[in-house]
Design an enzyme around this catalytic site. Structure first.
Site, PDB file in Angstrom:
ATOM      1  N   ASP A 121       0.847  -1.185   0.000  1.00  0.00           N
ATOM      2  CA  ASP A 121       0.000   0.000   0.000  1.00  0.00           C
ATOM      3  C   ASP A 121       0.885   1.238   0.000  1.00  0.00           C
ATOM      4  OD1 ASP A 121      -2.378   1.416   0.015  1.00  0.00           O
ATOM      5  OD2 ASP A 121      -2.474   1.490   2.200  1.00  0.00           O
ATOM      6  N   HIS A 128      -4.034  13.765   0.440  1.00  0.00           N
ATOM      7  CA  HIS A 128      -4.262  12.862   1.571  1.00  0.00           C
ATOM      8  C   HIS A 128      -3.103  12.948   2.572  1.00  0.00           C
ATOM      9  CE1 HIS A 128      -5.344   9.328   3.898  1.00  0.00           C
ATOM     10  NE2 HIS A 128      -4.155   8.823   3.657  1.00  0.00           N
ATOM     11  N   GLU A 193     -10.584   3.562   3.268  1.00  0.00           N
ATOM     12  CA  GLU A 193      -9.697   4.340   2.410  1.00  0.00           C
ATOM     13  C   GLU A 193     -10.009   3.965   0.973  1.00  0.00           C
ATOM     14  OE1 GLU A 193      -5.600   3.748   3.719  1.00  0.00           O
ATOM     15  OE2 GLU A 193      -5.844   5.355   5.197  1.00  0.00           O
ATOM     16  N   GLU A 195      -9.153   3.644  -2.698  1.00  0.00           N
ATOM     17  CA  GLU A 195      -7.869   3.561  -3.386  1.00  0.00           C
ATOM     18  C   GLU A 195      -8.021   2.889  -4.755  1.00  0.00           C
ATOM     19  OE1 GLU A 195      -4.633   2.139  -1.036  1.00  0.00           O
ATOM     20  OE2 GLU A 195      -5.423   3.003   0.837  1.00  0.00           O
ATOM     21  N   ASP A 227      -9.052   0.050   1.638  1.00  0.00           N
ATOM     22  CA  ASP A 227      -8.052  -0.317   2.639  1.00  0.00           C
ATOM     23  C   ASP A 227      -8.601   0.078   4.019  1.00  0.00           C
ATOM     24  OD1 ASP A 227      -5.687  -0.906   3.976  1.00  0.00           O
ATOM     25  OD2 ASP A 227      -4.856   1.075   3.589  1.00  0.00           O
ATOM     26  N   ARG A 231      -8.194   3.612  13.016  1.00  0.00           N
ATOM     27  CA  ARG A 231      -7.316   4.756  13.301  1.00  0.00           C
ATOM     28  C   ARG A 231      -6.780   4.745  14.724  1.00  0.00           C
ATOM     29  NH1 ARG A 231      -6.084   5.754   8.222  1.00  0.00           N
ATOM     30  NH2 ARG A 231      -7.886   6.388   6.972  1.00  0.00           N
ATOM     31  N   GLN A 234      -4.063   2.088  14.776  1.00  0.00           N
ATOM     32  CA  GLN A 234      -2.973   2.592  13.933  1.00  0.00           C
ATOM     33  C   GLN A 234      -2.167   3.685  14.642  1.00  0.00           C
ATOM     34  OE1 GLN A 234      -4.483   4.264  10.267  1.00  0.00           O
ATOM     35  NE2 GLN A 234      -2.467   4.819   9.480  1.00  0.00           N
ATOM     36  N   LYS A 247      -4.387  -2.167  10.010  1.00  0.00           N
ATOM     37  CA  LYS A 247      -4.692  -2.281   8.587  1.00  0.00           C
ATOM     38  C   LYS A 247      -4.887  -3.732   8.153  1.00  0.00           C
ATOM     39  CE  LYS A 247      -3.506   2.019   7.098  1.00  0.00           C
ATOM     40  NZ  LYS A 247      -4.269   2.838   6.148  1.00  0.00           N
ATOM     41  N   THR A 251      -8.720  -6.095   3.653  1.00  0.00           N
ATOM     42  CA  THR A 251      -8.625  -5.140   2.548  1.00  0.00           C
ATOM     43  C   THR A 251      -9.553  -5.660   1.456  1.00  0.00           C
ATOM     44  OG1 THR A 251      -6.293  -4.760   3.089  1.00  0.00           O
ATOM     45  CG2 THR A 251      -7.053  -3.988   0.941  1.00  0.00           C
ATOM     46  N   GLU A 355     -10.313  12.227   7.143  1.00  0.00           N
ATOM     47  CA  GLU A 355     -10.204  13.538   6.509  1.00  0.00           C
ATOM     48  C   GLU A 355     -11.559  14.239   6.457  1.00  0.00           C
ATOM     49  OE1 GLU A 355      -7.368  13.314   2.863  1.00  0.00           O
ATOM     50  OE2 GLU A 355      -8.079  11.287   3.271  1.00  0.00           O
TER      51      GLU A 355
HETATM   52 MN    MN Z   1      -4.176   2.782   2.519  1.00  0.00          MN
END
Ligand code: MN
Length: 409
Positions: A121, A128, A193, A195, A227, A231, A234, A247, A251, A355
């Site tokens: 990743d 971002h 996420e 992606e 993904d 948080r 993480q 993570k 996925t 975000e």
């Molecule tokens: Mn990611």
């Protein structure tokens, strides 16, 4: 006699003859996987069944019912198979042999289209990375000093990549509480996420980096990736070695891999880079350019959250490939490279909740009146995308969808 495409009125459809994405599926009562090509909204061409009578020299590549052998076969074979499928669907003389090989899409249950070898990743969106820098390191420089010199990435967990539609269990892990104590339990800050995923076909040789100009010999196609990210887990674990359990629990990928051959009209120049990257990453003279004009849409429970634009990604897939192999590491068929969260400069172009809600400080209100700082159990995230195709048509990337299931169920 008209072709299948004419008969089904698929000229200009996102899954029309300009797209022809590959996936793996089963149908009720037939558990063995088959390789398919998506044709319009309602049909899948059974490529495994078609290959024996129509493409016998390539049938061994397709009989396993996954993309694995085709990925390894290389670009000349990819082009021959795509040309054959295009001919079957667009020339009337093949109509009667093809019709029996079309499966109703509603009966085709998607599987992972290929065996994921390694999953990497990246962190290729400047918007971002800047947003995350502002949120996680307020007051400092949002971008780390290395960010404009190389595509930053980490190795993820290939074994927990799942196909769209697979439920995603809320992960549990260590969290640092506001008072500084450490606890273990279900994540309270589960995020998505949005992606773009790049699927590696041809292997490369140990000790031989893949130059930018050879990326098209190794990259087979594109899919969509969610993904999922916890948080709170993480934030506590990522210093000093980067993401791990926050993570690796799941996925999600879209079931239909769009070959890069379908994305010629989506190629755009990437944004200007300052400072100029080192020669092995300098794509100034590369033609065609490797920026891809994919327009993503993210929905939460059917409500549109944002429209992240992939065209603005700072680092391209070719640069990610060049960087990944710059130390002598080699590629294997089925390697999956994800772009990192796609975010644009505008608020409604952000590709993650951290975000969109500014780390929970600005919760979203949904049409049903409920609010979200992060994902709730039962929430469903869907990411879709299209890209420009020939003659004004759009290329459909399909969707990656997943619903959050409560921890412990
Ligand atoms: Mn990611």
């Amino acid at each position: 006699m008209g072709s299948i495409v004419d008969e089904l009125d698929l000229n200009g459809h996102p899954f029309g003859p300009q797209t022809l994405p590959y996936g793996s599926f089963t149908t009720p009562g037939r558990p063995e996987p088959r390789l398919g090509v998506r044709v319009g909204d309602e049909r899948v061409l059974d490529l495994t069944a078609a290959a024996e009578p129509l493409l016998p020299e390539h049938a061994p590549l397709l009989e396993e019912g996954t993309l694995d052998r085709l990925l390894a076969a290389g670009p000349e074979t990819w082009a021959r198979v795509r040309a054959a499928v295009t001919e079957w669907l667009t020339e009337g003389r093949h109509r009667d042999r093809i019709v029996p090989l079309l499966v109703p899409a509603e009966a085709a249950r998607p599987r992972l289209p290929f065996t994921v070898a390694d999953y990497v990743d990246f962190y290729a969106s400047e918007h971002h990375a800047t947003n995350l820098g502002r949120i996680l390191r307020p007051g400092g420089e949002p971008l780390t000093p290395n960010w404009r010199h190389m595509p930053i990435g980490y190795h993820g967990r290939a074994g927990t990549v799942v196909v769209s539609g697979t439920p995603v269990t809320r992960p549990a892990g260590q969290r640092r509480e506001p008072d500084g104590t450490i606890s273990h339990g279900p994540s309270r800050r589960l995020d998505f996420e949005a992606e773009v995923g790049f699927v590696v076909g041809t292997a490369s040789r140990p000790g031989r980096p893949v130059p930018l100009a050879e990326a098209d010999r190794h990259l087979f196609g594109v899919c969509l990736v969610n993904d999922w990210s916890a948080r709170d887990i993480q934030a506590w674990e990522y210093v000093p070695l980067g993401p791990f359990l926050g993570k690796s629990f799941a996925t999600s990928v879209s079931p239909w891999v769009v070959p890069l051959a379908a994305l010629d009209h989506a190629r755009v120049a990437p944004p200007p880079r300052e400072p100029r990257p080192l020669p092995y990453l300098d794509d100034t003279a590369l033609s065609p350019p490797w920026g891809l004009d994919l327009k993503l849409t993210v929905e939460l429970n059917g409500h549109r959250l944002s429209h992240p634009p992939a065209a603005g990604l700072y680092w391209t897939a070719a640069q990610q490939l060049a960087h990944l192999t710059a130390n002598g590491a080699w590629l294997r068929p089925g390697d999956l490279l994800a772009s990192g969260t796609v975010s644009g400069p505008e608020r409604d172009q952000r590709g993650s909740l951290i975000e969109l809600t500014w780390n929970g400080a600005e919760p979203l209100t949904l049409p049903d009146g409920t609010t979200r700082a992060f994902l709730a159990d039962g929430d469903e995230i869907t990411v879709t995308a299209t890209a420009p195709g020939p003659a004004g048509a759009r290329i459909g990337l399909g969707e990656v969808r997943g619903r959050v299931v409560r921890w412990g169920t």
